[in-house]
Every structure is written in C-alpha cells, then in structure tokens.
Scaffold this active site. Structure first.
Site, PDB file in Angstrom:
ATOM      1  N   HIS A   1      -3.792   7.252   1.001  1.00  0.00           N
ATOM      2  CA  HIS A   1      -4.113   5.797   0.582  1.00  0.00           C
ATOM      3  C   HIS A   1      -5.472   5.360   0.890  1.00  0.00           C
ATOM      4  O   HIS A   1      -5.798   5.218   2.185  1.00  0.00           O
ATOM      5  CB  HIS A   1      -3.001   4.780   1.017  1.00  0.00           C
TER       6      HIS A   1
ATOM      7  N   ASN B   1      -9.946  -0.668  -2.839  1.00  0.00           N
ATOM      8  CA  ASN B   1      -8.584  -0.387  -2.381  1.00  0.00           C
ATOM      9  C   ASN B   1      -7.775  -0.962  -3.328  1.00  0.00           C
ATOM     10  O   ASN B   1      -7.573  -2.252  -3.656  1.00  0.00           O
ATOM     11  CB  ASN B   1      -8.298  -1.039  -0.786  1.00  0.00           C
TER      12      ASN B   1
ATOM     13  N   CYS C   1       0.750  -1.305   0.096  1.00  0.00           N
ATOM     14  CA  CYS C   1      -0.079  -0.112   0.119  1.00  0.00           C
ATOM     15  C   CYS C   1       0.988   1.290  -0.038  1.00  0.00           C
ATOM     16  O   CYS C   1       0.360   2.239  -0.263  1.00  0.00           O
ATOM     17  CB  CYS C   1      -0.824  -0.112   1.239  1.00  0.00           C
TER      18      CYS C   1
HETATM   19  O1  UT7 Z   1      -4.742  -1.348   2.347  1.00  0.00           O
HETATM   20  C1  UT7 Z   1      -3.928  -2.215   3.165  1.00  0.00           C
HETATM   21  C2  UT7 Z   1      -4.204  -1.949   4.305  1.00  0.00           C
HETATM   22  N1  UT7 Z   1      -5.278  -2.458   5.112  1.00  0.00           N
HETATM   23  C3  UT7 Z   1      -6.072  -1.752   5.815  1.00  0.00           C
HETATM   24  O2  UT7 Z   1      -5.684  -0.751   6.173  1.00  0.00           O
HETATM   25  C4  UT7 Z   1      -7.415  -2.523   6.275  1.00  0.00           C
HETATM   26  C5  UT7 Z   1      -7.385  -2.141   7.791  1.00  0.00           C
HETATM   27  N2  UT7 Z   1      -8.606  -3.017   8.310  1.00  0.00           N
HETATM   28  C6  UT7 Z   1      -9.902  -2.808   8.293  1.00  0.00           C
HETATM   29  O3  UT7 Z   1     -10.400  -1.969   7.280  1.00  0.00           O
HETATM   30  C7  UT7 Z   1     -11.018  -3.461   8.918  1.00  0.00           C
HETATM   31  O4  UT7 Z   1     -10.276  -4.407   9.768  1.00  0.00           O
HETATM   32  C8  UT7 Z   1     -11.801  -4.578   7.866  1.00  0.00           C
HETATM   33  C9  UT7 Z   1     -12.836  -3.757   6.862  1.00  0.00           C
HETATM   34  C10 UT7 Z   1     -10.853  -5.441   7.074  1.00  0.00           C
HETATM   35  C11 UT7 Z   1     -12.717  -5.298   8.768  1.00  0.00           C
HETATM   36  O5  UT7 Z   1     -13.307  -4.587   9.726  1.00  0.00           O
HETATM   37  P1  UT7 Z   1     -13.550  -5.050  10.990  1.00  0.00           P
HETATM   38  O6  UT7 Z   1     -14.573  -4.014  11.697  1.00  0.00           O
HETATM   39  O7  UT7 Z   1     -12.353  -4.928  11.481  1.00  0.00           O
HETATM   40  O8  UT7 Z   1     -14.292  -6.295  11.278  1.00  0.00           O
HETATM   41  P2  UT7 Z   1     -13.694  -7.622  11.858  1.00  0.00           P
HETATM   42  O9  UT7 Z   1     -12.165  -8.259  10.975  1.00  0.00           O
HETATM   43  O10 UT7 Z   1     -13.323  -7.409  13.217  1.00  0.00           O
HETATM   44  O11 UT7 Z   1     -14.974  -8.786  11.818  1.00  0.00           O
HETATM   45  C12 UT7 Z   1     -16.036  -8.335  12.326  1.00  0.00           C
HETATM   46  C13 UT7 Z   1     -17.128  -9.268  11.940  1.00  0.00           C
HETATM   47  C14 UT7 Z   1     -16.625 -10.921  12.361  1.00  0.00           C
HETATM   48  O12 UT7 Z   1     -17.586 -11.603  12.633  1.00  0.00           O
HETATM   49  P3  UT7 Z   1     -18.068 -12.038  14.165  1.00  0.00           P
HETATM   50  O13 UT7 Z   1     -16.731 -12.591  14.412  1.00  0.00           O
HETATM   51  O14 UT7 Z   1     -18.037 -10.679  14.931  1.00  0.00           O
HETATM   52  O15 UT7 Z   1     -19.397 -12.943  14.095  1.00  0.00           O
HETATM   53  C15 UT7 Z   1     -16.247 -11.304  10.840  1.00  0.00           C
HETATM   54  O16 UT7 Z   1     -16.468 -12.375  10.596  1.00  0.00           O
HETATM   55  O17 UT7 Z   1     -17.375  -9.019  10.708  1.00  0.00           O
HETATM   56  C16 UT7 Z   1     -17.257 -10.192  10.155  1.00  0.00           C
HETATM   57  N3  UT7 Z   1     -17.041 -10.097   8.623  1.00  0.00           N
HETATM   58  C17 UT7 Z   1     -17.950  -9.562   7.525  1.00  0.00           C
HETATM   59  N4  UT7 Z   1     -19.268  -9.727   7.577  1.00  0.00           N
HETATM   60  C18 UT7 Z   1     -19.576  -9.578   6.383  1.00  0.00           C
HETATM   61  C19 UT7 Z   1     -15.838  -9.712   8.177  1.00  0.00           C
HETATM   62  N5  UT7 Z   1     -15.722  -9.474   6.962  1.00  0.00           N
HETATM   63  C20 UT7 Z   1     -17.051  -9.392   6.463  1.00  0.00           C
HETATM   64  C21 UT7 Z   1     -17.627  -9.244   5.364  1.00  0.00           C
HETATM   65  N6  UT7 Z   1     -19.091  -9.352   5.204  1.00  0.00           N
HETATM   66  N7  UT7 Z   1     -17.185  -8.976   4.272  1.00  0.00           N
END
Ligand code: UT7
Length: 352
Positions: free
Chosen positions: A279, A309, A116
């Site tokens: 970014h 992204n 990134c």
């Molecule tokens: O450019 C490269 C650098 N990358 C970044 O900067 C990314 C940084 N991180 C993020 O943007 C966020 O962490 C994400 C968007 C990737 C994820 O968001 P989050 O709020 O951290 O969600 P999480 O991974 O903690 O997941 C929360 C819940 C989980 O379910 P449970 O365990 O609470 O039941 C996941 O399984 O959301 C679920 N989940 C989804 N649900 C529907 C994870 N991905 C999805 C999805 N659709 N696509």
C-alpha cells in the site's frame, strides 16, 4: 482446486496533476519536506462537479471488464472499496452498477470500508465467494476522491499533502490452473487507536474530535436533528486527522509481520516474491519493509511519487501499472500488503 484469478485489471487517474509546489499556495509546506518525509512528488486531483469516486471507479471498471474479455452483463457480483464515497449512503457499489448499466441481472453490490486496507479486505471477501463457487465474475472496484475532503490550511498539512485521487478495478474469476490465483490472504484489526487516523465527523456519536470538551450531541434546540453543525465547519472538524508518528510506528511492525504470516502459510520465502506491491502510504514505510524482508529494488513496486496515497486504490493502481509495464508476467508471485486506519492491516499472495 478452485482458486481466484485476476482476469482483467484497469485503472483511472484524473488528468489534473498537483505538484508539491502547487500545495504551497494554500499552506506552509515545501517540495523538499514532502519528498524527504514521504517520497511524494505529485498527486492527481479529480475535477470537482465532473468526477466522483464512482465515475473514476467506473472508468477503471470498463477497462478491467474489457481486458477480462467479458461484457458488463457477465458480472455476477460487485464489491466496491472506498473511504471517500459519493454519498454518506447508499454506497458506491450501487452507484457504479448504475453508472455501468449492470442492470440485466440486478446483481448484488457490497461496499467495503476498510480504509488503506480496503483492497486486501475486499480481495479476501471476493476470494471466498469465488472459491465456494458462488460467483464467476466479480467486479472489484477500489476508488478514492480525497481531494474533496482535506484540510488545506497549514494546520492540516500533516495529512493533506499525502493523499491523492484515483481508481482501479479488476474482474475476479475462478481458475483451476495448477498453482495459479490467490494463494492466501490475511486480515487483522485492532481498534485501540481507532481515532488516531480517522474522519470523526459527522457521525452517530454526534460530537467533535474525541478529547475535546465539545464532545457530545449538538444542541437539539440550536441544530435540530442534523449532525453537521456550523461549529464543525467553523472549527475545520470535517477533515481527517492523523497521528502520523503512531501510524508509522505501527505500520513498520505490522507490514513485515503479516507478510511473514502469508509466506509461512504457503511455505514460500521472500526471495521467491517476484513483485511486492505495498500500500502506497509513505515511501519510507515501503523502503523499511523492503529492507526487513531483504527484497531487492527489482522486487518492489512503488508509484507513490506520482500519485500520493490513494488508500484503498493504491495497491490495485500500482498492480495495474506494473502489469501494463510488463513487470508482472504469467506465473509471477505477487505479494500485497497494507496497513492503515482502524488500525487494520493485511496481506495476500497471488500467483499471476
Ligand atoms: O495510508 C494511511 C496510513 N498512513 C500512514 O501510513 C502515514 C504514516 N505517517 C507518516 O507517513 C508520517 O508520520 C507523516 C508523513 C504523515 C509525517 O511525517 P513525520 O516525519 O512523522 O513528521 P511529523 O508529523 O512528526 O512532523 C515533523 C515536523 C513538525 O514540525 P515541528 O513540530 O517539528 O516544528 C510538523 O509541524 O514537520 C511539520 N510538518 C510539515 N512541514 C512542512 C508536518 N507536515 C508538514 C508539511 N510540510 N506538510
């Protein structure tokens, strides 16, 4: 004093629009979840077998070269930033050179792979070459085709929904116009969490995901010298993995830190920034950073809603779009910053 100016900028986005609802055909996700957590409404996917990271980069490069008012034969160095190259090797630098027919002087082509942060790292490299007088027309291409390597099962949804395909390119030239050009760049890294946002296989470690019992070289009797095994394919280990929360936590700390570093180096303050182009990792990260720097909505450019992204390409795509929309004018102070896999991060200030 010689500085580096952006003499021409171009972009290329594949025409195939993939909405959040389209993704629900492959995995358990929803438009509501994706928009709420990331801001993304849709992204573009390249057409397989027709478009590649290089061909998209070449389209963007042609536009940048034309807008710079030069010809391909004026290019004296190529820098190509990507983490989704056409081949494991050679890199896309020589491929774009061939695609564009930049053959006259057989100029050098350098590949940058800083995820990134690829744009900021690449800009720093180009800037040094221009400032020393070594090159006069660097073609800097950033292109990504993520759609070919994502895990589209529900297990991969935390990663796959955020990435999109696209490219941007610029021609960088020396300028002696008072105050114009790249004012400063800053890059950092900390490899402590290298595997927390990574595409681990295939690689020279020869194994699977770190932390699993299968880590280690594949059985040579079974697999010979190849480093991609059927088991890697069966276990879906050929796609990126990400500890989203850890990346998010580090990003919101490092973004403001490295921007403040750039501002203090130049003696500028955040209210003097005409346009901040972060970014495009996650709209929530951009909004957090905006708030921390006290920037108004008019001072920040986001387009993750449309393109997702696109890692190394995200800043220059946004920069090109902002310029095309008249939101970047001569004399404007542009701030760029990125954070991502490595971890790597960086910032830059450019007087247009
Ligand atoms: O450019 C490269 C650098 N990358 C970044 O900067 C990314 C940084 N991180 C993020 O943007 C966020 O962490 C994400 C968007 C990737 C994820 O968001 P989050 O709020 O951290 O969600 P999480 O991974 O903690 O997941 C929360 C819940 C989980 O379910 P449970 O365990 O609470 O039941 C996941 O399984 O959301 C679920 N989940 C989804 N649900 C529907 C994870 N991905 C999805 C999805 N659709 N696509």
């Amino acid at each position: 004093m010689i500085r580096t100016k952006i003499a021409g900028i171009g972009k290329y986005l594949p025409s195939n629009v993939v909405t959040n609802n389209d993704l629900t055909k492959y995995m358990d996700t929803s438009d509501e979840w994706i928009q709420e957590r990331t801001g993304i409404k849709e992204r573009r996917y390249a057409t397989k077998h027709k478009e590649t990271t290089t061909t998209m980069g070449a389209h963007a490069a042609k536009e940048a070269i034309e807008r710079a008012g030069i010809t391909k034969d004026d290019i004296d160095f190529i820098v190509f930033a990507t983490i989704s190259p056409d081949y494991y090797f050679p890199g896309c630098g020589v491929l774009v050179q061939r695609e564009l027919g930049i053959t006259k002087n057989e100029v050098g082509a350098l590949d940058v792979r800083n995820q990134c942060s690829g744009f900021v790292y690449g800009l720093e490299v180009c800037d040094q070459f221009i400032k020393t007088g070594k090159y006069k027309n660097i073609l800097f291409v950033c292109s990504e085709m993520h759609s070919m390597g994502l895990d589209f099962r529900t297990e991969g949804r935390g990663v796959s929904v955020i990435f999109g395909d696209g490219a941007a390119a610029m021609v960088l030239q020396p300028t002696e116009k008072e105050g114009q050009g790249v004012l400063t760049t800053h890059v950092h890294s900390n490899g402590t969490h290298a595997e927390e946002l990574a595409l681990i296989n295939p690689g020279s470690h020869g194994g699977y995901h770190l932390g699993t019992e299968q880590f280690g070289y594949p059985d040579p009797d079974k697999y010979g010298g190849v480093f991609v095994t059927q088991k890697m394919v069966d276990d879906h280990l050929l796609a990126p993995n990400m500890n989203g929360k850890l990346v998010f936590k580090n990003a919101v700390t490092k973004f403001p830190e490295v921007i403040k570093e750039a501002l203090s180096t130049t003696g500028l303050i955040s209210s003097e920034i005409d346009l901040f182009i972060p970014h495009q990792a996650n709209l929530r990260i951009s909004q957090f950073v905006q708030k921390r720097l006290g920037l108004s909505d008019d001072q920040v450019y986001n387009n993750i809603q449309k393109f997702g992204n696109t890692t190394a390409a995200s800043i220059p795509i946004a920069m090109c779009e902002a310029w095309e929309e008249g939101k970047i004018k001569d004399g404007d102070l542009i701030c760029v910053a990125a954070f991502g896999s490595g971890f790597t991060w960086g910032s830059g200030l450019i007087r247009w």
